[in-house]
Design an enzyme around this catalytic site. Structure first.
Site, PDB file in Angstrom:
ATOM      1  N   CYS A   1       0.501  -1.045   0.505  1.00 17.58           N
ATOM      2  CA  CYS A   1       0.639  -0.123   0.371  1.00 17.58           C
ATOM      3  C   CYS A   1       0.937   1.348   0.240  1.00 17.58           C
ATOM      4  CB  CYS A   1      -1.051  -0.016   0.832  1.00 17.58           C
ATOM      5  SG  CYS A   1      -2.566   1.173   0.864  1.00 17.58           S
TER       6      CYS A   1
ATOM      7  N   ASP B   1      -3.253   1.634  10.156  1.00 13.77           N
ATOM      8  CA  ASP B   1      -4.441   2.481  10.129  1.00 13.77           C
ATOM      9  C   ASP B   1      -5.062   2.103  11.798  1.00 13.77           C
ATOM     10  OD1 ASP B   1      -4.399   1.064   7.406  1.00 13.77           O
ATOM     11  OD2 ASP B   1      -5.883   2.712   7.443  1.00 13.77           O
TER      12      ASP B   1
HETATM   13  P1  RI2 Z   1       0.107   6.262   6.849  1.00 18.77           P
HETATM   14  C1  RI2 Z   1      -3.800   3.355   4.063  1.00 18.77           C
HETATM   15  O1  RI2 Z   1      -5.411   3.461   4.389  1.00 18.77           O
HETATM   16  C2  RI2 Z   1      -3.082   2.265   4.309  1.00 18.77           C
HETATM   17  O2  RI2 Z   1      -3.460   1.279   5.270  1.00 18.77           O
HETATM   18  C3  RI2 Z   1      -1.802   2.344   4.808  1.00 18.77           C
HETATM   19  O3  RI2 Z   1      -1.217   0.973   5.884  1.00 18.77           O
HETATM   20  C4  RI2 Z   1      -2.038   3.071   6.035  1.00 18.77           C
HETATM   21  O4  RI2 Z   1      -3.256   4.072   5.259  1.00 18.77           O
HETATM   22  C5  RI2 Z   1      -1.220   3.759   7.048  1.00 18.77           C
HETATM   23  O5  RI2 Z   1      -0.781   5.230   6.159  1.00 18.77           O
HETATM   24  P2  RI2 Z   1      -5.605   3.897   3.051  1.00 18.77           P
HETATM   25  O6  RI2 Z   1      -6.266   4.996   3.158  1.00 18.77           O
HETATM   26  O7  RI2 Z   1      -0.627   6.462   8.140  1.00 18.77           O
HETATM   27  O8  RI2 Z   1      -5.007   3.991   1.812  1.00 18.77           O
HETATM   28  O9  RI2 Z   1       1.156   5.440   6.936  1.00 18.77           O
HETATM   29  O10 RI2 Z   1      -7.264   2.987   2.563  1.00 18.77           O
HETATM   30  O11 RI2 Z   1       0.647   7.257   5.482  1.00 18.77           O
END
Ligand code: RI2
Length: 311
Positions: free
Chosen positions: A124, A193
């Site tokens: 991701c 998350d």
């Molecule tokens: P940071 C994201 O979720 C991903 O799961 C990623 O690992 C997590 O948020 C943390 O991201 P999504 O919003 O806070 O893409 O480290 O569903 O940037």
């Protein structure tokens, strides 16, 4: 459209995404809302702020950084609208600054875990994980990053774009190539998350498969998570809700029509048990997942008092 409704919409449709960014955007929207409410009636002001809180809270259910940020902003006692407004502005600014510092600090601490010549796999797009890669690279370490595509929203493209702009060598792979690729990898670093009280990780769907493959290949699995991603409510037995997103992200509406009896399921996150996690890098240090309870108790103690009081 106000900043509040605009931010809520952007979080829902993932124009604003990533657990940390969502939290900072929500704190900022609360601040702007407080600045824009025109009333001298404190009760009316508080009511409007609680409505704003609920609107933002209901955008996406999984990232615990969102309720933690909103609660941090709403922690005020005031005798007048002006006092309340100033307290909210100060709380929001403090949360945003602390969040930005936390990500930077995670970069510094996490970079120490990376050796010259390491190949790191990530899944991701995580800003916290990226700060680690960037800090290690700036220290002159010769690293490269393997990024998964991350179906269905392709956040892997965002990751490779970050890496490209930073000049860090990167390889993009399919999600299904993780196990095949694991033998070329020295460690895995992903974001978070939410972290539960038992140290389990809730992160982008597929993370638990990456962890299984890493475990099998004896590759260290590291998670980068600011302390506001730890969930106090899990101490009270609450489960972190896994967001189920629209099937059209997986299968086009045309193909859904073609196979009307087909069910398409699109969970956005999954749970990686703590036994597959070697370390969680937070802004207060690199800790084993088993220490999650202490982070919740010491760093988020105020949350516990409120939760025990039944909010
Ligand atoms: P940071 C994201 O979720 C991903 O799961 C990623 O690992 C997590 O948020 C943390 O991201 P999504 O919003 O806070 O893409 O480290 O569903 O940037």
């Amino acid at each position: 459209m106000t900043t509040l409704t605009e931010t809520a919409e952007k979080i829902k449709n993932m124009e604003i995404r990533g657990a940390g960014r969502i939290a900072r955007a929500a704190a900022n929207a609360m601040k702007e809302e407080a600045m824009s409410i025109e009333t001298a009636d404190l009760e009316e002001f508080n009511k409007r702020m609680r409505e704003a809180y609920t609107t933002l809270l209901n955008t996406r259910p999984t990232a615990v950084s969102l309720p933690n940020a909103l609660k941090a902003v709403m922690r005020y006692r005031a005798d007048s609208v002006e006092e309340a407004r100033q307290a909210i502005i100060a709380n929001a600014d403090a949360f945003i600054a602390a969040s930005e510092n936390a990500v930077k600090r995670i970069g510094e601490i996490g970079a120490r875990r990376i050796k010259d010549g390491d190949t790191i796999l990530t899944h991701c797009n995580s800003s916290a994980a990226f700060h680690i890669f960037e800090a290690a690279f700036k220290q002159g370490k010769d690293i490269s990053v393997v990024a998964t595509e991350t179906r269905p929203r392709q956040q892997g493209y965002i990751t490779v774009d970050f890496l490209h702009k930073a000049g860090i060598p990167a390889t993009l792979i399919l999600d299904s190539a993780v196990r095949y690729y694991m033998k070329k990898v020295d460690l895995v670093i992903v974001g978070a998350d939410a972290i539960t009280v038992n140290g389990s990780l809730i992160n982008k769907v597929g993370t638990s498969q990456v962890a299984l493959a890493a475990n099998e290949a004896r590759v260290s699995f590291i998670c980068a998570a600011e302390t506001y991603k730890f969930s106090p409510m899990t101490l009270f037995g609450e489960m972190v809700e896994i967001e189920e997103r629209d099937p059209s992200e997986v299968l086009s509406p045309e193909l859904q029509k073609k196979w009307p009896n087909l069910k398409v399921s699109n969970p956005a996150f999954d749970i990686t048990p703590h036994k597959y996690i070697d370390m969680i890098i937070t802004e207060i240090g690199a800790i084993p997942p088993e220490m999650a309870y202490w982070v919740i108790k010491d760093k988020l103690g105020w949350e516990l008092e409120e939760a025990a009081g039944g909010i």
